[in-house]
Write a protein that holds these residues in place. Sequence first.
Motif, PDB file in Angstrom:
ATOM      1  N   THR A 278      35.348  62.997 102.457  1.00 29.65           N
ATOM      2  CA  THR A 278      35.156  61.573 102.160  1.00 29.65           C
ATOM      3  C   THR A 278      33.790  61.284 101.585  1.00 29.65           C
ATOM      4  O   THR A 278      33.504  60.141 101.223  1.00 29.65           O
ATOM      5  CB  THR A 278      35.343  60.753 103.448  1.00 29.65           C
ATOM      6  OG1 THR A 278      34.429  61.239 104.441  1.00 29.65           O
ATOM      7  CG2 THR A 278      36.760  60.880 103.966  1.00 29.65           C
ATOM      8  N   ALA A 279      32.921  62.273 101.497  1.00 29.22           N
ATOM      9  CA  ALA A 279      31.558  62.036 101.009  1.00 29.22           C
ATOM     10  C   ALA A 279      31.385  62.627  99.619  1.00 29.22           C
ATOM     11  O   ALA A 279      32.015  63.606  99.245  1.00 29.22           O
ATOM     12  CB  ALA A 279      30.546  62.663 101.972  1.00 29.22           C
ATOM     13  N   GLY A 280      30.499  62.039  98.864  1.00 30.65           N
ATOM     14  CA  GLY A 280      30.135  62.583  97.562  1.00 30.65           C
ATOM     15  C   GLY A 280      31.212  62.494  96.519  1.00 30.65           C
ATOM     16  O   GLY A 280      31.213  63.261  95.558  1.00 30.65           O
ATOM     17  N   ARG A 281      32.166  61.570  96.673  1.00 31.05           N
ATOM     18  CA  ARG A 281      33.238  61.449  95.691  1.00 31.05           C
ATOM     19  C   ARG A 281      32.884  60.421  94.634  1.00 31.05           C
ATOM     20  O   ARG A 281      32.345  59.363  94.947  1.00 31.05           O
ATOM     21  CB  ARG A 281      34.538  61.003  96.344  1.00 31.05           C
ATOM     22  CG  ARG A 281      35.142  61.958  97.339  1.00 31.05           C
ATOM     23  CD  ARG A 281      36.537  61.472  97.689  1.00 31.05           C
ATOM     24  NE  ARG A 281      37.009  62.062  98.929  1.00 31.05           N
ATOM     25  CZ  ARG A 281      38.129  61.716  99.512  1.00 31.05           C
ATOM     26  NH1 ARG A 281      38.895  60.795  98.982  1.00 31.05           N
ATOM     27  NH2 ARG A 281      38.509  62.271 100.645  1.00 31.05           N
ATOM     28  N   PRO A 282      33.209  60.708  93.379  1.00 32.12           N
ATOM     29  CA  PRO A 282      33.135  59.643  92.371  1.00 32.12           C
ATOM     30  C   PRO A 282      34.310  58.687  92.535  1.00 32.12           C
ATOM     31  O   PRO A 282      35.169  58.884  93.391  1.00 32.12           O
ATOM     32  CB  PRO A 282      33.230  60.416  91.047  1.00 32.12           C
ATOM     33  CG  PRO A 282      33.985  61.653  91.393  1.00 32.12           C
ATOM     34  CD  PRO A 282      33.619  61.987  92.820  1.00 32.12           C
ATOM     35  N   ILE A 669      41.834  61.572 110.856  1.00 30.38           N
ATOM     36  CA  ILE A 669      41.977  60.539 111.871  1.00 30.38           C
ATOM     37  C   ILE A 669      42.272  59.235 111.148  1.00 30.38           C
ATOM     38  O   ILE A 669      41.566  58.864 110.198  1.00 30.38           O
ATOM     39  CB  ILE A 669      40.707  60.384 112.731  1.00 30.38           C
ATOM     40  CG1 ILE A 669      40.333  61.714 113.396  1.00 30.38           C
ATOM     41  CG2 ILE A 669      40.899  59.302 113.788  1.00 30.38           C
ATOM     42  CD1 ILE A 669      39.043  61.650 114.201  1.00 30.38           C
ATOM     43  N   THR A 670      43.297  58.542 111.590  1.00 28.52           N
ATOM     44  CA  THR A 670      43.673  57.259 111.007  1.00 28.52           C
ATOM     45  C   THR A 670      43.533  56.173 112.063  1.00 28.52           C
ATOM     46  O   THR A 670      44.046  56.317 113.174  1.00 28.52           O
ATOM     47  CB  THR A 670      45.113  57.286 110.483  1.00 28.52           C
ATOM     48  OG1 THR A 670      45.218  58.268 109.455  1.00 28.52           O
ATOM     49  CG2 THR A 670      45.517  55.924 109.921  1.00 28.52           C
ATOM     50  N   LEU A 760      38.630  60.616 107.414  1.00 27.28           N
ATOM     51  CA  LEU A 760      38.907  59.381 108.132  1.00 27.28           C
ATOM     52  C   LEU A 760      39.663  58.434 107.220  1.00 27.28           C
ATOM     53  O   LEU A 760      39.301  58.265 106.060  1.00 27.28           O
ATOM     54  CB  LEU A 760      37.602  58.725 108.604  1.00 27.28           C
ATOM     55  CG  LEU A 760      36.700  59.568 109.509  1.00 27.28           C
ATOM     56  CD1 LEU A 760      35.505  58.746 109.957  1.00 27.28           C
ATOM     57  CD2 LEU A 760      37.462  60.095 110.711  1.00 27.28           C
ATOM     58  N   HIS A 761      40.718  57.813 107.740  1.00 26.42           N
ATOM     59  CA  HIS A 761      41.528  56.883 106.968  1.00 26.42           C
ATOM     60  C   HIS A 761      41.620  55.550 107.685  1.00 26.42           C
ATOM     61  O   HIS A 761      41.644  55.500 108.916  1.00 26.42           O
ATOM     62  CB  HIS A 761      42.958  57.411 106.766  1.00 26.42           C
ATOM     63  CG  HIS A 761      43.031  58.814 106.260  1.00 26.42           C
ATOM     64  ND1 HIS A 761      42.267  59.245 105.214  1.00 26.42           N
ATOM     65  CD2 HIS A 761      43.774  59.883 106.658  1.00 26.42           C
ATOM     66  CE1 HIS A 761      42.545  60.510 104.974  1.00 26.42           C
ATOM     67  NE2 HIS A 761      43.437  60.929 105.846  1.00 26.42           N
TER      68      HIS A 761
END
Length: 797
Positions: A278-282, A669-670, A760-761
């Motif tokens: 979830t990190a560093g995404r464009p 995890i949602t 994480l969602h």
Amino acid sequence: MTAIPSPTSPPPAKGLPGGLQADLSASVAVFLIALPLSLGIALATGAPLQAGLVAAAAGGIVAARLGGTPLQVSGPATGLTVVTAELIQHYGWRTTCAITVLAGVCQLGLAALRTARSALMVSPAIVHGMLAGVGVTIALAQLHIVLGGTPQSSALANVRGLPDQLADLHPAALGVSVLTLAVLLCWPRLPGRTGRALRKVPAALAAVAVATACAALAGLSLPRVDLPSWRSHALPELPEGPVLGIIAAVLTITLVGSVESLLSAVATDKLIAAQRGTAGRPARADLNRELRGQGAANIVSGALGGLPVAGGAVRSMANVKAGAVSRRSVMLHGLWILLAAGLLVPALDLIPLAALAALVMAVGVQMVSATHLRTVTRHREILVYATTIVAVVLGGVLEGVAIGIAMAVALALHRLARTRITVELLDSGVHRVWARGQLTFLAVPRLSRVLNQIPHHGHAVIELDGSFMDHAAYETLQDWQDSHLAHGGSLEVTGRSGARIAEAEQAQRAERSAQRGTQRGAQRGDHQCCRPWTPWQNHCDHRGTVDRTDQAAAESPAAPPAPARPAGPRGRGAGRLANGISAFQRDTAPHVREELARLAREGQRPSQLFLTCADSRLVTSMITASGPGDLFTVRNVGNLVPLPGAESTDDSVAAAIEYAVDVLQVDSITVCGHSGCGAMQALLNSVPGVPMTPLRRWLRHGLPSLERMASRHHAWARISGRLPADAVEQLCLTNVVQQLEHLKAHESVARRLAEGTLELHGMYFHVGEAQAYLLSEGQDFFDCRVFDTVGAGAVRG
């Protein structure tokens, strides 16, 4: 407080702002792959070799700047190799360039009409089959150059010409080709510390460089790359030829190039999510903007004498894995291509054509992906896949795709019509009709024939084991039911679990009470009988409609008195529970016993921790289509995640998180909230000074959500492009976002997030709409349209 960079993100720039160093390094890696590949694709099409470099530069600069997928690398379209070769043979190179320009204009038009997402409607089996067919055709053509000969005009001609070519081998060309393939295969497997250092050089570049060096040192006389002067570079001219043929060519380039680019964009998004968590995404791909960028790149490439452009999965994967963080890496790679075309001509002229042919042949073979083959086999679409491959190889890309679509439609109709309807006479004299599959108009003749075998005065049980029934089948079943009841017969219609949907007694009672509208209710119940949750829905309907039917019957003078209902603790609730357990043991348990036995032996291995509210309207298995062993579910009032150290009265949530993350090793995890949440309503209505109760103490964990909603530092969460309907909905949405923040404060979650092995969602279920919404990346925006891009796989929020 100093921010700690996530290990899943690309390394921070050292001395260069904004991740420029990461983009610079990635651009060099992509350039080293794209350079020989562009020359090889140009060779395979029969176009001037410089056309491949022009297309690579146009795709790298124009498509990257204007496109909607920041890390996708565009260049000469591999999927259009066969099409382009045919166009060059029929119309010549300059007319082919004009066709490329017109295809780019068509792509701009499609982008303006916002039709990009419709390209994803094409079955993946057709797309993979098309690419595999193109790969087979490319490999057959390049095999002749590898053996020292010249490819023929079609795949069949290349197959027929292989015996003669094998009888007339050219040892020098074959030796260079074998060396190229050997280096290409062995380079990623070089052992030791030296091997790790060498593997930083792309295998494609290493293979071509080694083959070129060996050919030069050995003084082999071989056909080599011949880049003519840019002054003599051919530019497009007005198309000449049959109008219909030109139009067909333009549409072929448009459709195939667009589908290839859009599917590559989606694949790039998935790769980024898998590589970086979830990190560093464009930003997620904007498909209409991507189509617009591809159109502009094709216009520029065709106008400058280049090949058709499309997004490429191989180059895009290299860009992502090299750590690129923005579209600058792709644009820089295009700049390096331009510089190489101007400054490295003497070095490029040393490359043997056999080395490039071996490289392109390997790419063609890789397009027949074993992963895709397993996927289409698992989804029972191998017939569509194989048909498309054969049709592309024998007839061409457009013809192959058309035949593949026709086969997919025929297969879908066959499955839709594949309904098994049987009748048997039980020992009790009851006729049991079992309909398995979808009841559509195609199954009406069989359904009518089977129903007419039941005697008028007999008792029938009709079990509908399907998920859909169209109007024609419903009318047939309803007409027969009316006739059967009118002749003194009785019947019972059941769904998947065996729960009754419309008993004869109830239908007769409904008939007597038609003036009060109860017949419409019974018919509505029959009409709903094939939906997946019919037993549950029917059970819910009986809580209300049966009572109303009984009331109507009691009011009717001709009706018998209503039977007394059981009272006390073993009344309705206990009876309903017992009936449900009985239905499970009778109908469901035999089907799931084997799977549950396996889970009992092997233990649970859920892929996801699903944390949601205790509200009775949230049926997690229904809204997630999950089964035993899929979800590790935690339910509490308000779907709250207490912060570490705040669980003064209850550690159960923290214990469940620790167990799921550290012991079960879940992948995600949602946190799922829902509309009309009573806990959020209680939070909004809370007043200070009221004595504490267990519920009030628990709801204190939701106070940060209240503070977040009131804060000016956080934008209000939105849902499907609109603001929430009221304060309760706003708090329900905000609470999901806040609880995700609480999750990150738990040590086990933070560690797995840093390792890039956990996602994480956020999710929101609107009960009244029966609609699930997912939290979009990087913003407090809940949308149902994200399902269009992820399909049926894992959802990332």
